[in-house]
Design a protein around this motif. Structure first.
Motif, PDB file in Angstrom:
ATOM      1  N   GLY A 132       0.791   8.457  10.351  1.00  0.00           N
ATOM      2  CA  GLY A 132      -0.056   7.311  10.611  1.00  0.00           C
ATOM      3  C   GLY A 132       0.751   6.034  10.537  1.00  0.00           C
ATOM      4  N   LYS A 133       0.144   4.957  10.957  1.00  0.00           N
ATOM      5  CA  LYS A 133       0.807   3.648  10.941  1.00  0.00           C
ATOM      6  C   LYS A 133       0.378   2.897   9.692  1.00  0.00           C
ATOM      7  CE  LYS A 133       2.013   3.300  15.587  1.00  0.00           C
ATOM      8  NZ  LYS A 133       3.364   3.077  15.905  1.00  0.00           N
ATOM      9  N   LEU A 134       1.369   2.389   8.974  1.00  0.00           N
ATOM     10  CA  LEU A 134       1.130   1.637   7.743  1.00  0.00           C
ATOM     11  C   LEU A 134       2.012   0.402   7.707  1.00  0.00           C
ATOM     12  CD1 LEU A 134       1.160   4.467   5.043  1.00  0.00           C
ATOM     13  CD2 LEU A 134      -0.825   3.299   5.946  1.00  0.00           C
ATOM     14  N   SER A 135       1.629  -0.531   6.866  1.00  0.00           N
ATOM     15  CA  SER A 135       2.474  -1.700   6.637  1.00  0.00           C
ATOM     16  C   SER A 135       3.716  -1.263   5.865  1.00  0.00           C
ATOM     17  CB  SER A 135       1.705  -2.753   5.837  1.00  0.00           C
ATOM     18  OG  SER A 135       1.438  -2.260   4.530  1.00  0.00           O
ATOM     19  N   ILE A 136       4.733  -2.090   5.908  1.00  0.00           N
ATOM     20  CA  ILE A 136       5.971  -1.796   5.175  1.00  0.00           C
ATOM     21  C   ILE A 136       5.686  -1.693   3.679  1.00  0.00           C
ATOM     22  CG2 ILE A 136       8.229  -2.748   4.534  1.00  0.00           C
ATOM     23  CD1 ILE A 136       8.430  -3.801   7.418  1.00  0.00           C
ATOM     24  N   THR A 145      -5.361  -3.160  -4.350  1.00  0.00           N
ATOM     25  CA  THR A 145      -4.468  -3.761  -3.351  1.00  0.00           C
ATOM     26  C   THR A 145      -4.778  -3.228  -1.958  1.00  0.00           C
ATOM     27  OG1 THR A 145      -2.773  -2.052  -3.552  1.00  0.00           O
ATOM     28  CG2 THR A 145      -2.595  -3.948  -5.038  1.00  0.00           C
ATOM     29  N   TYR A 146      -4.388  -3.994  -0.983  1.00  0.00           N
ATOM     30  CA  TYR A 146      -4.551  -3.570   0.400  1.00  0.00           C
ATOM     31  C   TYR A 146      -3.726  -2.309   0.667  1.00  0.00           C
ATOM     32  CZ  TYR A 146      -4.572  -3.532   5.455  1.00  0.00           C
ATOM     33  OH  TYR A 146      -4.722  -3.143   6.749  1.00  0.00           O
ATOM     34  N   CYS A 147      -2.553  -2.224   0.050  1.00  0.00           N
ATOM     35  CA  CYS A 147      -1.682  -1.058   0.252  1.00  0.00           C
ATOM     36  C   CYS A 147      -2.387   0.238  -0.140  1.00  0.00           C
ATOM     37  CB  CYS A 147      -0.406  -1.185  -0.580  1.00  0.00           C
ATOM     38  SG  CYS A 147       0.700  -2.474  -0.072  1.00  0.00           S
ATOM     39  N   LEU A 148      -3.055   0.231  -1.286  1.00  0.00           N
ATOM     40  CA  LEU A 148      -3.732   1.436  -1.757  1.00  0.00           C
ATOM     41  C   LEU A 148      -4.883   1.805  -0.828  1.00  0.00           C
ATOM     42  CD1 LEU A 148      -3.537   3.534  -3.990  1.00  0.00           C
ATOM     43  CD2 LEU A 148      -5.142   2.184  -5.326  1.00  0.00           C
ATOM     44  N   ASN A 149      -5.618   0.813  -0.370  1.00  0.00           N
ATOM     45  CA  ASN A 149      -6.702   1.066   0.593  1.00  0.00           C
ATOM     46  C   ASN A 149      -6.148   1.614   1.902  1.00  0.00           C
ATOM     47  OD1 ASN A 149      -8.598   0.159  -1.232  1.00  0.00           O
ATOM     48  ND2 ASN A 149      -8.606  -1.916  -0.420  1.00  0.00           N
ATOM     49  N   GLU A 150      -5.051   1.043   2.354  1.00  0.00           N
ATOM     50  CA  GLU A 150      -4.418   1.469   3.600  1.00  0.00           C
ATOM     51  C   GLU A 150      -3.909   2.907   3.478  1.00  0.00           C
ATOM     52  OE1 GLU A 150      -1.006  -0.374   6.585  1.00  0.00           O
ATOM     53  OE2 GLU A 150      -1.087  -1.065   4.521  1.00  0.00           O
ATOM     54  N   TRP A 151      -3.329   3.222   2.329  1.00  0.00           N
ATOM     55  CA  TRP A 151      -2.760   4.539   2.063  1.00  0.00           C
ATOM     56  C   TRP A 151      -3.819   5.629   2.147  1.00  0.00           C
ATOM     57  CZ3 TRP A 151      -1.400   6.472  -3.444  1.00  0.00           C
ATOM     58  CH2 TRP A 151      -0.777   7.705  -3.377  1.00  0.00           C
ATOM     59  N   SER A 152      -5.008   5.348   1.719  1.00  0.00           N
ATOM     60  CA  SER A 152      -6.065   6.367   1.699  1.00  0.00           C
ATOM     61  C   SER A 152      -6.530   6.766   3.103  1.00  0.00           C
ATOM     62  CB  SER A 152      -7.249   5.877   0.865  1.00  0.00           C
ATOM     63  OG  SER A 152      -7.860   4.773   1.495  1.00  0.00           O
ATOM     64  N   THR A 153      -6.077   6.059   4.128  1.00  0.00           N
ATOM     65  CA  THR A 153      -6.522   6.358   5.494  1.00  0.00           C
ATOM     66  C   THR A 153      -5.584   7.303   6.238  1.00  0.00           C
ATOM     67  OG1 THR A 153      -5.347   4.483   6.467  1.00  0.00           O
ATOM     68  CG2 THR A 153      -7.595   4.072   5.664  1.00  0.00           C
ATOM     69  N   ILE A 154      -4.459   7.657   5.634  1.00  0.00           N
ATOM     70  CA  ILE A 154      -3.483   8.499   6.333  1.00  0.00           C
ATOM     71  C   ILE A 154      -3.097   9.697   5.472  1.00  0.00           C
ATOM     72  CG2 ILE A 154      -2.495   6.643   7.726  1.00  0.00           C
ATOM     73  CD1 ILE A 154      -0.462   7.802   4.918  1.00  0.00           C
ATOM     74  N   LYS A 155      -2.386  10.632   6.087  1.00  0.00           N
ATOM     75  CA  LYS A 155      -1.888  11.805   5.370  1.00  0.00           C
ATOM     76  C   LYS A 155      -0.397  11.624   5.118  1.00  0.00           C
ATOM     77  CE  LYS A 155      -1.419  16.744   5.567  1.00  0.00           C
ATOM     78  NZ  LYS A 155      -2.257  17.892   5.539  1.00  0.00           N
ATOM     79  N   GLN A 156       0.011  11.921   3.900  1.00  0.00           N
ATOM     80  CA  GLN A 156       1.426  11.839   3.543  1.00  0.00           C
ATOM     81  C   GLN A 156       1.777  12.992   2.617  1.00  0.00           C
ATOM     82  OE1 GLN A 156      -0.817   9.601   2.110  1.00  0.00           O
ATOM     83  NE2 GLN A 156      -0.737  10.738   0.225  1.00  0.00           N
ATOM     84  N   TYR A 157       3.037  13.383   2.646  1.00  0.00           N
ATOM     85  CA  TYR A 157       3.502  14.446   1.762  1.00  0.00           C
ATOM     86  C   TYR A 157       5.017  14.381   1.680  1.00  0.00           C
ATOM     87  CZ  TYR A 157       3.977  16.706   6.341  1.00  0.00           C
ATOM     88  OH  TYR A 157       4.276  16.983   7.651  1.00  0.00           O
TER      89      TYR A 157
END
Length: 125
Positions: free
Chosen positions: A10-14, A49-61
């Motif tokens: 997914g696309k995320l901020s830096i 934070t916005y980062c944590l909210n943004e993170w919850s929208t994508i998959k990471q591992y």
């Protein structure tokens, strides 16, 4: 276990990407693998934070390279959570798929041979 890479689908901020790398960052202390930041420390730092909210929208591992206990060959495993990381880190035996199958065949063959302790493999999860 050695962290090979972190995958972000997914696309995320830096800032969010850096936060995910911080979440998965680990080290070894007295021979025990653990995360640099505890779950509580991480959540306290990024709560609201916005980062944590943004993170919850994508998959990471994270992908880890592990050496098989029996044949010593390396294999990769996907770790999606800290719980799964600790399952692998604390296991008595880490087996590749081939050695996991061999171990199970020996046990079910009537010989009853089986490694004593916790066994993890890319096939067992």
């Amino acid at each position: 276990m050695k962290q090979k890479e972190i995958i972000i689908n997914g696309k995320l901020s830096i800032d969010a990407i850096e936060m995910i790398h911080e979440y998965f960052k680990n080290h070894t202390v007295n021979g025990i693998e653990e995360f640099v930041m505890s779950e509580k420390e991480f959540l306290d730092k990024y709560k609201g934070t916005y980062c944590l909210n943004e993170w919850s929208t994508i998959k990471q591992y994270a992908i880890y390279t592990i050496d098989c206990f029996m044949c010593f060959k390396s294999y990769d495993v996907i770790i999606e959570s800290r719980e799964k990381f600790y399952t692998y880190a604390e296991a008595d035996y880490r087996l590749c798929g081939k050695c996991f199958d061999t171990n199970n065949k020996l046990y079910h063959s009537g010989l009853g041979l089986h490694l004593a302790g916790d066994i993890v493999s890319q096939k067992s999860h």
